[in-house]
Design a protein around this motif. Structure first.
Motif, PDB file in Angstrom:
ATOM      1  N   GLY A  48       0.796  -1.220   0.000  1.00  0.00           N
ATOM      2  CA  GLY A  48       0.000   0.000   0.000  1.00  0.00           C
ATOM      3  C   GLY A  48       0.833   1.277   0.000  1.00  0.00           C
ATOM      4  N   HIS A  49       2.138   1.170   0.208  1.00  0.00           N
ATOM      5  CA  HIS A  49       2.972   2.367   0.296  1.00  0.00           C
ATOM      6  C   HIS A  49       3.410   2.833  -1.080  1.00  0.00           C
ATOM      7  CE1 HIS A  49       4.190   0.579   4.455  1.00  0.00           C
ATOM      8  NE2 HIS A  49       2.991   1.113   4.471  1.00  0.00           N
ATOM      9  N   ASP A  50       3.700   4.127  -1.188  1.00  0.00           N
ATOM     10  CA  ASP A  50       4.140   4.683  -2.478  1.00  0.00           C
ATOM     11  C   ASP A  50       5.362   3.956  -3.004  1.00  0.00           C
ATOM     12  OD1 ASP A  50       2.160   6.448  -2.325  1.00  0.00           O
ATOM     13  OD2 ASP A  50       3.387   8.198  -1.808  1.00  0.00           O
ATOM     14  N   THR A  51       6.292   3.651  -2.110  1.00  0.00           N
ATOM     15  CA  THR A  51       7.543   3.030  -2.544  1.00  0.00           C
ATOM     16  C   THR A  51       7.354   1.562  -2.896  1.00  0.00           C
ATOM     17  OG1 THR A  51       8.105   2.359  -0.305  1.00  0.00           O
ATOM     18  CG2 THR A  51       8.939   4.497  -1.025  1.00  0.00           C
ATOM     19  N   GLY A  52       6.246   0.959  -2.438  1.00  0.00           N
ATOM     20  CA  GLY A  52       6.074  -0.485  -2.622  1.00  0.00           C
ATOM     21  C   GLY A  52       6.803  -1.293  -1.564  1.00  0.00           C
ATOM     22  N   TYR A  53       7.565  -0.606  -0.684  1.00  0.00           N
ATOM     23  CA  TYR A  53       8.322  -1.304   0.340  1.00  0.00           C
ATOM     24  C   TYR A  53       7.705  -1.066   1.716  1.00  0.00           C
ATOM     25  CZ  TYR A  53      11.810  -1.580  -3.327  1.00  0.00           C
ATOM     26  OH  TYR A  53      12.454  -1.831  -4.495  1.00  0.00           O
ATOM     27  N   PRO A  54       7.984  -1.944   2.666  1.00  0.00           N
ATOM     28  CA  PRO A  54       7.473  -1.726   4.023  1.00  0.00           C
ATOM     29  C   PRO A  54       8.239  -0.618   4.730  1.00  0.00           C
ATOM     30  CG  PRO A  54       8.867  -3.660   3.962  1.00  0.00           C
ATOM     31  CD  PRO A  54       8.768  -3.183   2.549  1.00  0.00           C
ATOM     32  N   PHE A  55       7.662  -0.099   5.803  1.00  0.00           N
ATOM     33  CA  PHE A  55       8.271   0.999   6.544  1.00  0.00           C
ATOM     34  C   PHE A  55       9.133   0.509   7.708  1.00  0.00           C
ATOM     35  CE2 PHE A  55       4.473   3.933   5.461  1.00  0.00           C
ATOM     36  CZ  PHE A  55       5.108   4.345   4.314  1.00  0.00           C
ATOM     37  N   ILE A  56      10.125   1.352   8.056  1.00  0.00           N
ATOM     38  CA  ILE A  56      10.877   1.152   9.295  1.00  0.00           C
ATOM     39  C   ILE A  56      10.106   1.860  10.408  1.00  0.00           C
ATOM     40  CG2 ILE A  56      13.015   1.668  10.545  1.00  0.00           C
ATOM     41  CD1 ILE A  56      14.380   1.960   7.797  1.00  0.00           C
ATOM     42  N   THR A  57       9.905   1.162  11.513  1.00  0.00           N
ATOM     43  CA  THR A  57       9.331   1.812  12.693  1.00  0.00           C
ATOM     44  C   THR A  57      10.349   1.694  13.832  1.00  0.00           C
ATOM     45  OG1 THR A  57       8.258  -0.243  13.364  1.00  0.00           O
ATOM     46  CG2 THR A  57       6.940   1.286  12.065  1.00  0.00           C
ATOM     47  N   MET A  58      10.411   2.719  14.662  1.00  0.00           N
ATOM     48  CA  MET A  58      11.414   2.694  15.738  1.00  0.00           C
ATOM     49  C   MET A  58      10.911   3.466  16.953  1.00  0.00           C
ATOM     50  SD  MET A  58      15.417   3.900  15.669  1.00  0.00           S
ATOM     51  CE  MET A  58      15.203   5.659  15.433  1.00  0.00           C
ATOM     52  N   ASP A  59      11.082   2.872  18.115  1.00  0.00           N
ATOM     53  CA  ASP A  59      10.854   3.593  19.367  1.00  0.00           C
ATOM     54  C   ASP A  59      12.226   4.147  19.779  1.00  0.00           C
ATOM     55  OD1 ASP A  59      10.612   4.409  21.950  1.00  0.00           O
ATOM     56  OD2 ASP A  59       9.805   2.530  22.726  1.00  0.00           O
ATOM     57  N   GLY A  60      12.524   5.321  19.242  1.00  0.00           N
ATOM     58  CA  GLY A  60      13.865   5.905  19.389  1.00  0.00           C
ATOM     59  C   GLY A  60      14.284   6.091  20.830  1.00  0.00           C
ATOM     60  N   ARG A  61      13.321   6.502  21.665  1.00  0.00           N
ATOM     61  CA  ARG A  61      13.655   6.784  23.059  1.00  0.00           C
ATOM     62  C   ARG A  61      14.142   5.517  23.785  1.00  0.00           C
ATOM     63  NH1 ARG A  61       9.497  10.820  26.073  1.00  0.00           N
ATOM     64  NH2 ARG A  61       9.479  11.775  24.037  1.00  0.00           N
ATOM     65  N   THR A  62      13.474   4.392  23.514  1.00  0.00           N
ATOM     66  CA  THR A  62      13.887   3.125  24.151  1.00  0.00           C
ATOM     67  C   THR A  62      15.279   2.703  23.671  1.00  0.00           C
ATOM     68  OG1 THR A  62      11.604   2.439  24.369  1.00  0.00           O
ATOM     69  CG2 THR A  62      13.233   0.691  24.465  1.00  0.00           C
ATOM     70  N   VAL A  63      15.518   2.857  22.369  1.00  0.00           N
ATOM     71  CA  VAL A  63      16.844   2.494  21.847  1.00  0.00           C
ATOM     72  C   VAL A  63      17.907   3.386  22.489  1.00  0.00           C
ATOM     73  CG1 VAL A  63      18.258   2.151  19.789  1.00  0.00           C
ATOM     74  CG2 VAL A  63      15.795   1.958  19.606  1.00  0.00           C
ATOM     75  N   PHE A  64      17.588   4.656  22.571  1.00  0.00           N
ATOM     76  CA  PHE A  64      18.518   5.631  23.148  1.00  0.00           C
ATOM     77  C   PHE A  64      18.903   5.235  24.575  1.00  0.00           C
ATOM     78  CE2 PHE A  64      20.015   9.658  24.732  1.00  0.00           C
ATOM     79  CZ  PHE A  64      20.540  10.301  23.623  1.00  0.00           C
ATOM     80  N   LYS A  65      17.879   4.924  25.376  1.00  0.00           N
ATOM     81  CA  LYS A  65      18.135   4.569  26.788  1.00  0.00           C
ATOM     82  C   LYS A  65      18.954   3.283  26.889  1.00  0.00           C
ATOM     83  CE  LYS A  65      14.006   6.584  28.827  1.00  0.00           C
ATOM     84  NZ  LYS A  65      12.607   6.190  29.047  1.00  0.00           N
ATOM     85  N   TRP A  66      18.617   2.319  26.055  1.00  0.00           N
ATOM     86  CA  TRP A  66      19.348   1.040  26.054  1.00  0.00           C
ATOM     87  C   TRP A  66      20.812   1.277  25.679  1.00  0.00           C
ATOM     88  CZ3 TRP A  66      21.013  -1.221  21.207  1.00  0.00           C
ATOM     89  CH2 TRP A  66      21.659  -2.446  21.353  1.00  0.00           C
ATOM     90  N   ALA A  67      21.026   2.099  24.678  1.00  0.00           N
ATOM     91  CA  ALA A  67      22.404   2.354  24.229  1.00  0.00           C
ATOM     92  C   ALA A  67      23.215   2.968  25.371  1.00  0.00           C
ATOM     93  CB  ALA A  67      22.394   3.265  23.006  1.00  0.00           C
ATOM     94  N   LEU A  68      22.614   3.938  26.055  1.00  0.00           N
ATOM     95  CA  LEU A  68      23.352   4.599  27.135  1.00  0.00           C
ATOM     96  C   LEU A  68      23.595   3.650  28.310  1.00  0.00           C
ATOM     97  CD1 LEU A  68      23.101   7.145  25.502  1.00  0.00           C
ATOM     98  CD2 LEU A  68      22.117   8.288  27.486  1.00  0.00           C
ATOM     99  N   ALA A  69      22.584   2.852  28.626  1.00  0.00           N
ATOM    100  CA  ALA A  69      22.706   1.988  29.798  1.00  0.00           C
ATOM    101  C   ALA A  69      23.557   0.753  29.516  1.00  0.00           C
ATOM    102  CB  ALA A  69      21.317   1.557  30.269  1.00  0.00           C
ATOM    103  N   GLU A  70      23.436   0.191  28.312  1.00  0.00           N
ATOM    104  CA  GLU A  70      24.047  -1.132  28.099  1.00  0.00           C
ATOM    105  C   GLU A  70      25.140  -1.183  27.033  1.00  0.00           C
ATOM    106  OE1 GLU A  70      21.382  -4.454  28.220  1.00  0.00           O
ATOM    107  OE2 GLU A  70      19.899  -3.297  29.341  1.00  0.00           O
ATOM    108  N   VAL A  71      24.951  -0.465  25.927  1.00  0.00           N
ATOM    109  CA  VAL A  71      26.003  -0.526  24.897  1.00  0.00           C
ATOM    110  C   VAL A  71      27.305   0.041  25.466  1.00  0.00           C
ATOM    111  CG1 VAL A  71      26.683   0.206  22.574  1.00  0.00           C
ATOM    112  CG2 VAL A  71      24.317  -0.474  23.022  1.00  0.00           C
ATOM    113  N   THR A  72      27.183   1.035  26.354  1.00  0.00           N
ATOM    114  CA  THR A  72      28.369   1.584  27.024  1.00  0.00           C
ATOM    115  C   THR A  72      29.145   0.458  27.738  1.00  0.00           C
ATOM    116  OG1 THR A  72      26.871   2.133  28.826  1.00  0.00           O
ATOM    117  CG2 THR A  72      27.517   3.936  27.403  1.00  0.00           C
ATOM    118  N   ARG A  73      28.397  -0.393  28.426  1.00  0.00           N
ATOM    119  CA  ARG A  73      29.011  -1.515  29.161  1.00  0.00           C
ATOM    120  C   ARG A  73      29.667  -2.513  28.188  1.00  0.00           C
ATOM    121  NH1 ARG A  73      26.207  -5.663  31.058  1.00  0.00           N
ATOM    122  NH2 ARG A  73      24.165  -4.710  30.706  1.00  0.00           N
ATOM    123  N   HIS A  74      28.976  -2.793  27.092  1.00  0.00           N
ATOM    124  CA  HIS A  74      29.533  -3.749  26.122  1.00  0.00           C
ATOM    125  C   HIS A  74      30.805  -3.191  25.475  1.00  0.00           C
ATOM    126  CE1 HIS A  74      25.924  -5.879  26.865  1.00  0.00           C
ATOM    127  NE2 HIS A  74      25.145  -5.130  26.130  1.00  0.00           N
TER     128      HIS A  74
END
Ligand code: UT7
Length: 334
Positions: A212-238
């Motif tokens: 149904g989209h103009d591009t014919g491709y599916p959309f990316i959806t993201m809960d940016g705030r959750t990713v942001f918090k995870w990156a700060l809390a855990e990617v830092t540790r990794h």
């Protein structure tokens, strides 16, 4: 009892050459803000992004990968027929089968490589480096022990322009590395994993929903705030664990090259790791936006070709994103 033969390869592996290709249409924040309800200042302050590259017609995941791989093979001084395996990381190859790596093998003129795609989103390239290093040391990378690792994305096809929280972030391009045998250690132990409880934080909708989209491709959806918090809390540790497992101190690092997702995340990582001022921090996001699996190798290649990363230096590379997956290792610059 029958005893099977087993394979062994080189003692160590390292990156021998890199290459990249950037989508040729530069979309500035000013232009972006003619499409979404935002301001150039908001985008730059919140993310560090000033512009992104979008692919034009004819710049496909395959064509961009071919260019990146040819440059990487040139730098490494290897021929296509020497490549023993191709590992291609992408979330924007639109055909489930065959793998894009198979088409790439044909276009490059490789003769008989193992070839497969992996899906680990923004951690894809670092997942690929981990696999390449393992294949080379196990003796599974052909006679010359050479593996092409490619990250490629054409995310502009999958941007939901009606979602101002994600539309300005993503860009298109390809980055590649030739990984091969080495006399000295060139890739440190990989720290990698997934956070299953957050598996749906970044998604690409079901392929059929794209109809149904103009591009014919599916959309990316993201809960940016959750990713942001995870990156700060855990990617830092990794990231800290990656340095520790490499057996070096943060001040022995020359370059820090995290996935280009948000400059504020990069800043937090730098602070958490106590990186001294002399460590070069990659900020390719300003020009490229977030190119998922290709962000690390595009930025790496750029730093090498601009002379900001020189042969023998150490670089911490770490990818993180959908899944939520992450992978990091320290590499020696070719
Ligand atoms: O590559 C995969 C990994 N991905 C990431 O690492 C992404 C990590 N996340 C991020 O980079 C950030 O979360 C974003 C850049 C995506 C968003 O920045 P944020 O500071 O987390 O913004 P937010 O989503 O918390 O939204 C803050 C405000 C909201 O308004 P209210 O509710 O406070 O009134 C949004 O509606 O900013 C608003 N907003 C915008 N305003 C102007 C959201 N998008 C925009 C926009 N322009 N484009």
């Amino acid at each position: 009892m029958t005893t099977l033969a087993t394979s062994t390869g080189a003692r160590y592996a390292r990156i021998l050459g890199t290459g990249s290709y950037r989508g040729s249409r530069v979309v500035t924040n000013e232009e972006m803000c003619t499409m979404i309800d935002s301001t150039p200042e908001w985008i730059e302050q919140r993310t560090g992004i000033r512009e992104r590259h979008w692919a034009v017609e004819g710049e496909t995941p395959l064509s961009m990968s071919v260019q990146a791989c040819r440059s990487a093979m040139d730098m490494a001084g290897v021929r296509p027929e020497q490549i023993g395996a191709i590992i291609l990381a992408s979330v924007s190859h639109h055909h489930p089968s065959p793998a894009l790596a198979d088409y790439l093998a044909r276009e490059l003129g490789c003769t008989d490589p193992a070839a497969f795609d992996i899906s680990a989103a923004c951690a894809g390239f670092c997942y690929g480096v981990a696999l390449a290093e393992s294949l080379i040391r196990a003796g599974h990378a052909g006679d010359d022990g050479l593996v092409l690792v490619v990250g490629v994305e054409r995310l502009s096809d999958m941007i939901n322009i009606a979602d101002r929280g994600t539309a300005f972030i993503f860009g298109d391009g390809a980055g590649a590395a030739v990984v091969g045998p080495s006399q000295t250690p060139g890739v440190s132990p990989t720290v990698w994993g997934t956070k299953p409880e957050n598996v749906e934080t970044i998604e690409i909708e079901h392929w059929l929903s794209g109809a149904g989209h103009d591009t014919g491709y599916p959309f990316i959806t993201m809960d940016g705030r959750t990713v942001f918090k995870w990156a700060l809390a855990e990617v830092t540790r990794h990231a800290a664990r990656t340095i520790e497992l490499a057996g070096i101190r943060p001040e022995e690092l020359d370059i820090f090259l995290p996935h280009q997702a948000n400059d504020r995340i990069t800043d937090a990582l730098v602070r958490h790791l106590h990186l001294p001022e002399n460590v070069t921090v990659c900020r390719d996001i300003a020009e490229m936006g977030n190119t998922s699996a290709s962000s690390v190798p595009i930025a790496l290649d750029d730093m090498i070709r601009q002379g900001r990363a020189t042969s023998g230096q150490t670089a911490l590379i770490i990818g993180y994103g959908a899944g939520l997956t992450y992978a990091g290792q320290i590499i020696v610059i070719p």
